[in-house]
Motif scaffolding. Structure first.
Motif, PDB file in Angstrom:
ATOM      1  N   LEU A  10      58.616  53.265 133.186  1.00 30.26           N
ATOM      2  CA  LEU A  10      57.543  52.583 133.909  1.00 30.26           C
ATOM      3  C   LEU A  10      56.903  51.544 132.995  1.00 30.26           C
ATOM      4  CD1 LEU A  10      55.854  55.650 135.630  1.00 30.26           C
ATOM      5  CD2 LEU A  10      57.405  53.974 136.654  1.00 30.26           C
ATOM      6  N   PRO A  11      56.916  50.277 133.412  1.00 33.52           N
ATOM      7  CA  PRO A  11      56.397  49.223 132.528  1.00 33.52           C
ATOM      8  C   PRO A  11      54.871  49.161 132.521  1.00 33.52           C
ATOM      9  CG  PRO A  11      57.148  48.275 134.587  1.00 33.52           C
ATOM     10  CD  PRO A  11      57.479  49.733 134.649  1.00 33.52           C
ATOM     11  N   ILE A  12      54.358  48.696 131.416  1.00 30.92           N
ATOM     12  CA  ILE A  12      52.953  48.306 131.312  1.00 30.92           C
ATOM     13  C   ILE A  12      52.965  46.795 131.449  1.00 30.92           C
ATOM     14  CG2 ILE A  12      50.918  48.193 129.836  1.00 30.92           C
ATOM     15  CD1 ILE A  12      51.974  50.751 128.460  1.00 30.92           C
ATOM     16  N   LYS A  13      52.318  46.273 132.454  1.00 30.63           N
ATOM     17  CA  LYS A  13      52.413  44.844 132.740  1.00 30.63           C
ATOM     18  C   LYS A  13      51.189  44.093 132.237  1.00 30.63           C
ATOM     19  CE  LYS A  13      55.233  45.573 136.801  1.00 30.63           C
ATOM     20  NZ  LYS A  13      55.383  45.361 138.231  1.00 30.63           N
ATOM     21  N   LEU A  14      51.460  42.984 131.592  1.00 31.45           N
ATOM     22  CA  LEU A  14      50.423  42.082 131.106  1.00 31.45           C
ATOM     23  C   LEU A  14      50.774  40.702 131.629  1.00 31.45           C
ATOM     24  CD1 LEU A  14      48.001  41.376 129.267  1.00 31.45           C
ATOM     25  CD2 LEU A  14      49.658  41.054 127.426  1.00 31.45           C
ATOM     26  N   VAL A  21      52.154  25.766 130.737  1.00 32.50           N
ATOM     27  CA  VAL A  21      53.430  26.338 130.302  1.00 32.50           C
ATOM     28  C   VAL A  21      54.186  26.910 131.502  1.00 32.50           C
ATOM     29  CG1 VAL A  21      52.634  26.891 127.971  1.00 32.50           C
ATOM     30  CG2 VAL A  21      52.376  28.561 129.780  1.00 32.50           C
ATOM     31  N   LEU A  22      55.491  27.116 131.320  1.00 29.75           N
ATOM     32  CA  LEU A  22      56.312  27.721 132.360  1.00 29.75           C
ATOM     33  C   LEU A  22      55.967  29.199 132.516  1.00 29.75           C
ATOM     34  CD1 LEU A  22      59.773  26.222 131.391  1.00 29.75           C
ATOM     35  CD2 LEU A  22      58.297  25.505 133.261  1.00 29.75           C
ATOM     36  N   ASP A  23      56.237  29.734 133.696  1.00 28.30           N
ATOM     37  CA  ASP A  23      56.043  31.168 133.917  1.00 28.30           C
ATOM     38  C   ASP A  23      57.061  31.936 133.082  1.00 28.30           C
ATOM     39  OD1 ASP A  23      54.052  30.643 135.727  1.00 28.30           O
ATOM     40  OD2 ASP A  23      55.334  30.878 137.481  1.00 28.30           O
ATOM     41  N   LEU A  24      56.606  32.970 132.424  1.00 33.39           N
ATOM     42  CA  LEU A  24      57.466  33.763 131.567  1.00 33.39           C
ATOM     43  C   LEU A  24      56.961  35.194 131.575  1.00 33.39           C
ATOM     44  CD1 LEU A  24      59.768  33.737 129.420  1.00 33.39           C
ATOM     45  CD2 LEU A  24      57.999  33.301 127.727  1.00 33.39           C
ATOM     46  N   LEU A  25      57.867  36.124 131.746  1.00 33.95           N
ATOM     47  CA  LEU A  25      57.528  37.538 131.698  1.00 33.95           C
ATOM     48  C   LEU A  25      58.072  38.098 130.398  1.00 33.95           C
ATOM     49  CD1 LEU A  25      56.618  40.249 132.986  1.00 33.95           C
ATOM     50  CD2 LEU A  25      58.898  40.385 133.980  1.00 33.95           C
ATOM     51  N   LEU A  26      57.221  38.674 129.584  1.00 34.50           N
ATOM     52  CA  LEU A  26      57.648  39.283 128.321  1.00 34.50           C
ATOM     53  C   LEU A  26      57.679  40.791 128.489  1.00 34.50           C
ATOM     54  CD1 LEU A  26      55.457  37.241 125.815  1.00 34.50           C
ATOM     55  CD2 LEU A  26      57.868  36.887 126.369  1.00 34.50           C
ATOM     56  N   VAL A  27      58.761  41.411 128.056  1.00 37.02           N
ATOM     57  CA  VAL A  27      58.893  42.857 128.115  1.00 37.02           C
ATOM     58  C   VAL A  27      59.155  43.349 126.702  1.00 37.02           C
ATOM     59  CG1 VAL A  27      60.162  44.800 129.092  1.00 37.02           C
ATOM     60  CG2 VAL A  27      59.857  42.718 130.448  1.00 37.02           C
ATOM     61  N   ASP A  28      58.238  44.124 126.166  1.00 35.33           N
ATOM     62  CA  ASP A  28      58.400  44.692 124.830  1.00 35.33           C
ATOM     63  C   ASP A  28      59.016  46.071 125.008  1.00 35.33           C
ATOM     64  OD1 ASP A  28      58.289  45.316 122.158  1.00 35.33           O
ATOM     65  OD2 ASP A  28      56.151  45.769 122.173  1.00 35.33           O
ATOM     66  N   MET A  57      67.384  52.759 129.115  1.00 39.22           N
ATOM     67  CA  MET A  57      66.254  51.922 129.523  1.00 39.22           C
ATOM     68  C   MET A  57      66.420  50.497 129.005  1.00 39.22           C
ATOM     69  SD  MET A  57      62.110  52.176 128.906  1.00 39.22           S
ATOM     70  CE  MET A  57      62.361  53.373 127.682  1.00 39.22           C
ATOM     71  N   LEU A  58      66.838  50.347 127.752  1.00 36.71           N
ATOM     72  CA  LEU A  58      67.038  49.017 127.189  1.00 36.71           C
ATOM     73  C   LEU A  58      68.074  48.246 128.001  1.00 36.71           C
ATOM     74  CD1 LEU A  58      67.171  49.866 123.377  1.00 36.71           C
ATOM     75  CD2 LEU A  58      65.287  48.794 124.602  1.00 36.71           C
ATOM     76  N   MET A  70      65.640  38.889 122.678  1.00 34.77           N
ATOM     77  CA  MET A  70      65.204  38.618 121.315  1.00 34.77           C
ATOM     78  C   MET A  70      65.407  39.911 120.527  1.00 34.77           C
ATOM     79  SD  MET A  70      61.626  37.174 119.754  1.00 34.77           S
ATOM     80  CE  MET A  70      60.639  38.610 120.114  1.00 34.77           C
ATOM     81  N   ALA A  71      66.528  39.996 119.831  1.00 36.11           N
ATOM     82  CA  ALA A  71      66.867  41.189 119.064  1.00 36.11           C
ATOM     83  C   ALA A  71      66.225  41.071 117.682  1.00 36.11           C
ATOM     84  CB  ALA A  71      68.378  41.323 118.944  1.00 36.11           C
ATOM     85  N   VAL A  72      65.416  42.045 117.338  1.00 32.93           N
ATOM     86  CA  VAL A  72      64.669  42.007 116.083  1.00 32.93           C
ATOM     87  C   VAL A  72      65.260  43.008 115.100  1.00 32.93           C
ATOM     88  CG1 VAL A  72      62.399  42.327 115.033  1.00 32.93           C
ATOM     89  CG2 VAL A  72      62.587  41.353 117.333  1.00 32.93           C
ATOM     90  N   SER A  73      65.483  42.555 113.880  1.00 24.98           N
ATOM     91  CA  SER A  73      65.974  43.417 112.813  1.00 24.98           C
ATOM     92  C   SER A  73      65.136  43.173 111.560  1.00 24.98           C
ATOM     93  CB  SER A  73      67.439  43.105 112.485  1.00 24.98           C
ATOM     94  OG  SER A  73      68.260  43.380 113.581  1.00 24.98           O
TER      95      SER A  73
END
Length: 93
Positions: A10-14, A21-28, A57-58, A70-73
């Motif tokens: 279940l996402p937490i939406k912000l 700016v363009l519409d953009l949905l960020l999912v952490d 889920m990922l 955006m893969a973070v290492s």
């Protein structure tokens, strides 16, 4: 995620709005959890299959063809063995 300390899809939406700016949905998404049967056990009441729950889920989110991954290492990690990059390549070669 409650008493069991599992994972929840279940996402937490912000939502942020701007006319500039363009519409953009960020999912952490959560980091990839690795549980090796002989080395590391799940923490506390976490389910034994937490690694597979997180991966499922990922994949649910990053398989979307409109998704920018955006893969973070860590800088100290060997990028050839980065779990996040492996997962990103699996979904989007």
């Amino acid at each position: 995620c409650g008493n069991a300390k599992g994972v929840s899809s279940l996402p937490i939406k912000l939502r942020m709005f701007s006319q500039e700016v363009l519409d953009l949905l960020l999912v952490d998404l959560p980091g990839i959890t690795k549980v090796y049967s002989c080395k590391v056990e799940p923490i506390g009441d976490q389910p034994k299959d937490i690694e597979f729950q997180v991966l499922a889920m990922l994949k649910q989110y990053i398989r979307n063809e409109n998704c920018l991954i955006m893969a973070v290492s860590k800088a100290t990690d060997d990028l050839a063995n980065s779990e996040s990059l492996k997962l990103a390549r699996e979904v989007d070669p």
